[in-house]
Write a protein that holds these residues in place. Structure first.
Motif, PDB file in Angstrom:
ATOM      1  N   GLY A 187      22.939 -53.590 111.861  1.00 50.59           N
ATOM      2  CA  GLY A 187      24.258 -53.596 111.254  1.00 50.59           C
ATOM      3  C   GLY A 187      24.303 -54.341 109.935  1.00 50.59           C
ATOM      4  N   ALA A 188      23.410 -55.307 109.780  1.00 53.39           N
ATOM      5  CA  ALA A 188      23.443 -56.170 108.597  1.00 53.39           C
ATOM      6  C   ALA A 188      22.681 -55.579 107.417  1.00 53.39           C
ATOM      7  CB  ALA A 188      22.873 -57.542 108.949  1.00 53.39           C
ATOM      8  N   ASP A 189      21.703 -54.710 107.682  1.00 55.69           N
ATOM      9  CA  ASP A 189      20.838 -54.218 106.605  1.00 55.69           C
ATOM     10  C   ASP A 189      20.316 -52.845 106.997  1.00 55.69           C
ATOM     11  OD1 ASP A 189      18.985 -53.697 104.676  1.00 55.69           O
ATOM     12  OD2 ASP A 189      17.954 -55.614 104.822  1.00 55.69           O
ATOM     13  N   LYS A 190      20.744 -51.809 106.274  1.00 54.52           N
ATOM     14  CA  LYS A 190      20.330 -50.458 106.652  1.00 54.52           C
ATOM     15  C   LYS A 190      18.848 -50.206 106.358  1.00 54.52           C
ATOM     16  CE  LYS A 190      21.946 -48.257 102.330  1.00 54.52           C
ATOM     17  NZ  LYS A 190      22.838 -47.224 101.774  1.00 54.52           N
ATOM     18  N   SER A 191      18.202 -51.104 105.648  1.00 49.02           N
ATOM     19  CA  SER A 191      16.765 -50.969 105.407  1.00 49.02           C
ATOM     20  C   SER A 191      15.968 -51.947 106.270  1.00 49.02           C
ATOM     21  CB  SER A 191      16.449 -51.193 103.930  1.00 49.02           C
ATOM     22  OG  SER A 191      16.753 -52.523 103.545  1.00 49.02           O
ATOM     23  N   SER A 192      16.520 -52.327 107.421  1.00 43.75           N
ATOM     24  CA  SER A 192      15.825 -53.253 108.310  1.00 43.75           C
ATOM     25  C   SER A 192      14.664 -52.548 108.991  1.00 43.75           C
ATOM     26  CB  SER A 192      16.783 -53.798 109.370  1.00 43.75           C
ATOM     27  OG  SER A 192      17.121 -52.783 110.308  1.00 43.75           O
ATOM     28  N   SER A 193      13.909 -53.317 109.751  1.00 44.53           N
ATOM     29  CA  SER A 193      12.764 -52.780 110.481  1.00 44.53           C
ATOM     30  C   SER A 193      13.147 -52.631 111.951  1.00 44.53           C
ATOM     31  CB  SER A 193      11.567 -53.724 110.332  1.00 44.53           C
ATOM     32  OG  SER A 193      10.479 -53.299 111.132  1.00 44.53           O
ATOM     33  N   PHE A 194      13.674 -51.465 112.308  1.00 44.06           N
ATOM     34  CA  PHE A 194      14.083 -51.190 113.685  1.00 44.06           C
ATOM     35  C   PHE A 194      15.011 -52.290 114.228  1.00 44.06           C
ATOM     36  CE2 PHE A 194       9.847 -49.240 113.177  1.00 44.06           C
ATOM     37  CZ  PHE A 194      10.166 -47.909 113.417  1.00 44.06           C
ATOM     38  N   GLY A 195      15.875 -52.816 113.369  1.00 42.23           N
ATOM     39  CA  GLY A 195      16.799 -53.868 113.763  1.00 42.23           C
ATOM     40  C   GLY A 195      16.271 -55.268 113.559  1.00 42.23           C
ATOM     41  N   PHE A 196      14.988 -55.415 113.239  1.00 46.98           N
ATOM     42  CA  PHE A 196      14.409 -56.716 112.916  1.00 46.98           C
ATOM     43  C   PHE A 196      14.552 -56.983 111.420  1.00 46.98           C
ATOM     44  CE2 PHE A 196      12.245 -55.586 116.832  1.00 46.98           C
ATOM     45  CZ  PHE A 196      12.098 -56.800 117.494  1.00 46.98           C
ATOM     46  N   LYS A 197      14.324 -58.243 111.039  1.00 44.23           N
ATOM     47  CA  LYS A 197      14.244 -58.560 109.617  1.00 44.23           C
ATOM     48  C   LYS A 197      13.232 -57.621 108.947  1.00 44.23           C
ATOM     49  CE  LYS A 197      15.310 -63.533 109.413  1.00 44.23           C
ATOM     50  NZ  LYS A 197      14.785 -64.859 109.012  1.00 44.23           N
ATOM     51  N   PRO A 198      13.473 -57.212 107.692  1.00 46.50           N
ATOM     52  CA  PRO A 198      12.561 -56.264 107.048  1.00 46.50           C
ATOM     53  C   PRO A 198      11.160 -56.807 106.795  1.00 46.50           C
ATOM     54  CG  PRO A 198      14.243 -57.029 105.512  1.00 46.50           C
ATOM     55  CD  PRO A 198      14.663 -57.499 106.864  1.00 46.50           C
ATOM     56  N   CYS A 199      10.950 -58.123 106.933  1.00 49.99           N
ATOM     57  CA  CYS A 199       9.596 -58.663 106.764  1.00 49.99           C
ATOM     58  C   CYS A 199       8.693 -58.314 107.953  1.00 49.99           C
ATOM     59  CB  CYS A 199       9.628 -60.170 106.569  1.00 49.99           C
ATOM     60  SG  CYS A 199      10.572 -61.070 107.817  1.00 49.99           S
ATOM     61  N   TRP A 200       9.289 -57.868 109.069  1.00 52.31           N
ATOM     62  CA  TRP A 200       8.499 -57.459 110.233  1.00 52.31           C
ATOM     63  C   TRP A 200       8.142 -55.981 110.152  1.00 52.31           C
ATOM     64  CZ3 TRP A 200       6.580 -61.067 113.303  1.00 52.31           C
ATOM     65  CH2 TRP A 200       7.277 -62.267 113.518  1.00 52.31           C
ATOM     66  N   GLN A 201       6.904 -55.659 110.500  1.00 51.94           N
ATOM     67  CA  GLN A 201       6.497 -54.271 110.712  1.00 51.94           C
ATOM     68  C   GLN A 201       5.681 -54.200 111.989  1.00 51.94           C
ATOM     69  OE1 GLN A 201       4.737 -53.956 106.609  1.00 51.94           O
ATOM     70  NE2 GLN A 201       5.460 -51.850 106.752  1.00 51.94           N
ATOM     71  N   PHE A 202       5.804 -53.086 112.692  1.00 48.57           N
ATOM     72  CA  PHE A 202       4.980 -52.858 113.867  1.00 48.57           C
ATOM     73  C   PHE A 202       3.624 -52.301 113.449  1.00 48.57           C
ATOM     74  CE2 PHE A 202       9.125 -52.971 115.903  1.00 48.57           C
ATOM     75  CZ  PHE A 202       8.857 -53.623 117.097  1.00 48.57           C
ATOM     76  N   ASN A 203       2.594 -52.699 114.198  1.00 47.95           N
ATOM     77  CA  ASN A 203       1.268 -52.127 114.007  1.00 47.95           C
ATOM     78  C   ASN A 203       1.272 -50.729 114.638  1.00 47.95           C
ATOM     79  OD1 ASN A 203      -1.478 -51.720 113.658  1.00 47.95           O
ATOM     80  ND2 ASN A 203      -1.990 -52.683 115.612  1.00 47.95           N
TER      81      ASN A 203
END
Length: 543
Positions: free
Chosen positions: A326-342
Motif C-alpha cells: 500500500g505504501a509503495d507500488k514499486s515494492s518487492s512483493f510487499g517488502f521494502k524494495p531493497c529486498w529481492q527473492f533469490n
C-alpha cells in the motif's frame, strides 16, 4: 555546480551493466538483476552520485520451473541482463535478453513506476541498445565481437517489432587479440553523428577497456578507438561498460562499472568532455574524452538538480512491521524494495505477521544445499565492508532442516540453526569449488562443508555476519567490529542473550564466479534435507 571528491564507486553495491538516461531533471539508471525477483531494477537520481530505488520493471518473468527453483532446476548465471533504457515521445522502453529463455523482451510504460507492458522480439539481441532517431527510424545495436545493426518498426499496437524489417548489418568487428570481444553496446546520436560505446578485454592489458566508434550514418562506416583504460588502482580491474548522459546545462558524464571481487560489479562516475580526432580518411570529428585523458579523477564538478532531496537508502534494516504494497507500488512483493527473492518466490509459503514483525518461510521440497532453497530473501552487500544481523526462531524446523543467515553466491557461507535427533544445533557451513578460475562450476547437488557446530539450548538465536571486500578501505573508514580484515572474507557470529557475541567457525573466503554471475548477498533462508513442511521465522533485521 559543486566540486565533489571521493565519489567512486557511486552505489557501492552490485549494479552492473548500467544504462543511464535523463528525463527533465531526473536521471534513471537500469541495471542487471539476473535471477533475482522482482527484477530489472531502475534507480533514480538528481546528481548522478546519490541513487535510490525507483521501480522494478517486472515481478516475475516467465514463471519457468528453473526460474521458480523447482526441484534442482535454476537459472543461476542467467536471467535478465544488460538492459537498454530509452524514453521516446512520453514512453519509457526497456529491452533485454534472458539467457535461460533465449528471448528478447521489451517492456514499455508511460510511467517509470509502471505498470509495464511486456512483449518479445523474434531475434536474440545480446547486450542491445535501442536508438530512436530524429528521422522517425528506430535501430537496435547488439552482439559480441561482431556488432550488428538492425532497424525496428512500430506495429499497429505501437509495439516495437523486428518482423518484416531488413536483415541485420555487420557494422563493427573486433580484430584485436582479446580475451573478450566487443560487447555491451550503447548507441547514441549526438550532434548529428552516431556513436557506439563498447567494452572489450585486450590480451595486451588483461583488463576490461571502454571503446567508442563514430559514424555519419547508422550503418557506418565506423571509426573508433579505446577511450578508457583505468582500474583506479584496484586489482587491475578495468572500469568499462556503460554509457553517457548529459545534464541540463550541457555537461556530459559517463557511468561505467568495475568488477570489484566478491561484492560484485559496481558503477563508477566520471566527467566526459569532447575533443577532436582525425580519422584514417583525414576527417576531423568530435569524440568523447573520458575523465582526464582516459583516467578517472578523484574529484570533479557535479550539477545537483534537486539539492534538498533526501534519498532513500538502497540497503536497509527492517523490522518487518510494514506492508509496502500500500505504501509503495514499486515494492518487492510487499517488502521494502531493497529486498529481492533469490529466483521467483512461492508466496504461499511466506507468511508475515506485521504486528509481531516476523517473516515465516516454510519448506516445500527436499534440497541438497543452500542454492536450491526457495524463497531466500536477499539484500546486496555494501563495499568496502558491511555487517548484518537477524533473529531466527527455528522452533518449527524439522530434523535435517537448516534456517539462518547466509552470504549467497557461488562459494557461499552461512550460519544456521539445524535439528538433529530432535535437538537443536548451530552450524557454520561453506562451499568452496574445486575449480579456481572465474567460470566456476555447477555443483547443485553437493552438500556444504561444516566448519563449526555448537548445541543450542533454545531454537531462538540472533545470527550475525560481517563481510570485508577491501581491507585497506575498511581499516581507514573504521567499519563495524564484526567485519574481518581480509579481502572478500566473511565471518559469522551469534548471541543467545543479545549481549555477548560469539564467533562460530572460521573466516570464509568468497569469490565472484560466472556460474552465479552476481555479487554476494545477505540472505534469510530455510531448507529441508529430509522432510518438507518445516518453517522458520525471521525478525529484527539490522543492516
Amino acid at each position: 555546480m559543486t566540486t565533489m571528491n571521493n565519489i567512486n564507486p557511486i552505489t557501492k553495491l552490485d549494479y552492473p551493466d548500467p544504462e543511464v538516461i535523463r528525463v527533465g531533471d531526473t536521471y534513471y539508471m537500469v541495471s542487471t538483476t539476473m535471477y533475482f525477483m522482482p527484477g530489472c531494477e531502475i534507480l533514480r537520481s538528481y546528481d548522478l552520485v546519490n541513487w535510490e530505488h525507483a521501480a522494478y520493471v517486472y515481478d516475475t518473468l516467465d514463471g519457468t520451473d528453473a526460474q521458480k527453483l523447482e526441484g534442482k532446476e535454476n537459472v543461476y548465471g542467467c536471467g535478465m541482463w544488460a538492459a537498454s533504457l530509452s524514453y521516446h515521445e512520453g514512453v519509457y522502453y526497456v529491452c533485454f535478453v534472458a539467457n535461460d529463455t533465449h528471448k528478447t523482451y521489451i517492456y514499455q510504460s508511460k510511467d517509470i513506476e509502471g505498470p509495464w507492458e511486456k512483449y518479445t522480439l523474434e531475434g536474440f539481441y545480446h547486450d542491445n541498445s535501442i536508438l530512436f532517431d530524429d528521422d522517425g527510424k528506430v535501430y537496435i545495436v547488439y552482439g559480441n565481437t561482431d556488432i550488428y545493426l538492425k532497424e525496428l518498426k512500430f506495429d499497429e499496437a505501437m509495439h516495437l517489432t523486428d518482423v518484416g524489417t531488413e536483415p541485420e548489418k555487420l557494422i563493427i568487428s573486433d580484430k584485436n587479440e582479446v580475451y573478450l570481444g566487443y560487447e555491451g553496446s550503447h548507441f547514441y546520436k549526438i550532434g548529428g553523428k552516431y556513436y557506439i560505446f563498447l567494452i572489450h578485454m585486450p590480451k595486451a592489458t588483461g583488463k576490461r577497456t571502454e571503446a567508442v566508434f563514430v559514424a555519419d550514418k547508422p550503418e557506418g562506416p565506423y571509426y573508433g578507438k579505446d577511450v578508457m583504460d583505468d582500474d583506479r588502482g584496484y586489482r587491475n580491474s578495468g572500469v568499462a561498460q556503460g554509457g553517457i548522459v548529459d545534464s541540463p546545462s550541457g555537461k556530459w558524464y559517463g557511468i561505467l562499472f568495475q568488477d570489484s571481487g566478491a561484492v560484485g560489479r559496481i558503477p563508477c562516475l566520471m566527467p566526459v568532455t569532447w575533443g577532436k580526432i582525425t580519422t584514417d580518411e583525414g576527417k576531423e570529428v568530435d569524440f568523447p574524452v573520458f575523465g582526464e585523458g582516459g583516467k578517472i579523477p578523484e574529484e570533479f564538478e557535479i550539477e545537483d538538480l534537486n539539492p534538498e532531496y533526501k534519498y532513500a537508502p538502497l540497503v536497509s534494516s527492517d523490522d518487518f512491521k510494514t506492508d509496502y504494497n500500500g505504501a509503495d507500488k514499486s515494492s518487492s512483493f510487499g517488502f521494502k524494495p531493497c529486498w529481492q527473492f533469490n529466483h521467483e518466490p512461492d508466496l504461499s509459503f511466506v507468511k508475515r505477521d506485521l504486528e509481531k514483525g516476523t517473516v515465516t518461510i516454510k519448506t516445500d521440497k527436499i534440497c541438497s544445499n543452500l542454492v536450491q532453497a526457495k524463497n531466500t530473501l536477499t539484500q546486496r552487500t555494501l563495499f568496502p565492508g558491511c555487517e548484518a544481523g537477524v533473529t531466527v526462531d527455528a522452533s518449527d524446523i524439522k530434523d535435517g532442516d537448516y534456517a539462518g543467515l547466509c552470504l549467497l553466491e557461488s562459494e557461499y557461507g552461512f550460519i544456521a540453526v539445524t535439528k538433529r535427533d530432535s535437538s537443536y544445533y548451530l552450524v557454520m557451513g561453506k562451499r568452496e569449488l574445486e575449480t579456481k578460475d572465474i567460470w566456476g562450476e555447477r555443483c547443485d547437488d553437493e552438500t556444504f562443508e561444516e566448519v563449526g557446530c555448537v548445541p543450542l539450548g533454545s531454537p531462538v538465536v540472533t545470527l550475525c555476519a560481517g563481510a570485508c571486500f577491501d581491507n585497506r578501505t575498511v581499516l581507514r573508514s573504521k567499519q563495524p567490529s564484526l567485519i574481518p580484515h581480509a579481502d572478500d572474507t566473511v565471518s559469522f557470529f551469534y548471541t543467545t542473550d543479545q549481549e555477548h557475541l560469539k564467533k562460530l567457525g572460521s573466516d570464509h573466503k568468497m569469490e565472484f564466479k560466472l556460474d552465479h554471475f552476481t555479487g554476494a548477498r545477505f540472505g534469510l533462508f530455510v531448507y529441508s534435507t529430509k522432510e518438507i513442511g518445516g518453517s522458520a521465522s525471521f525478525s529484527n533485521f539490522i543492516y
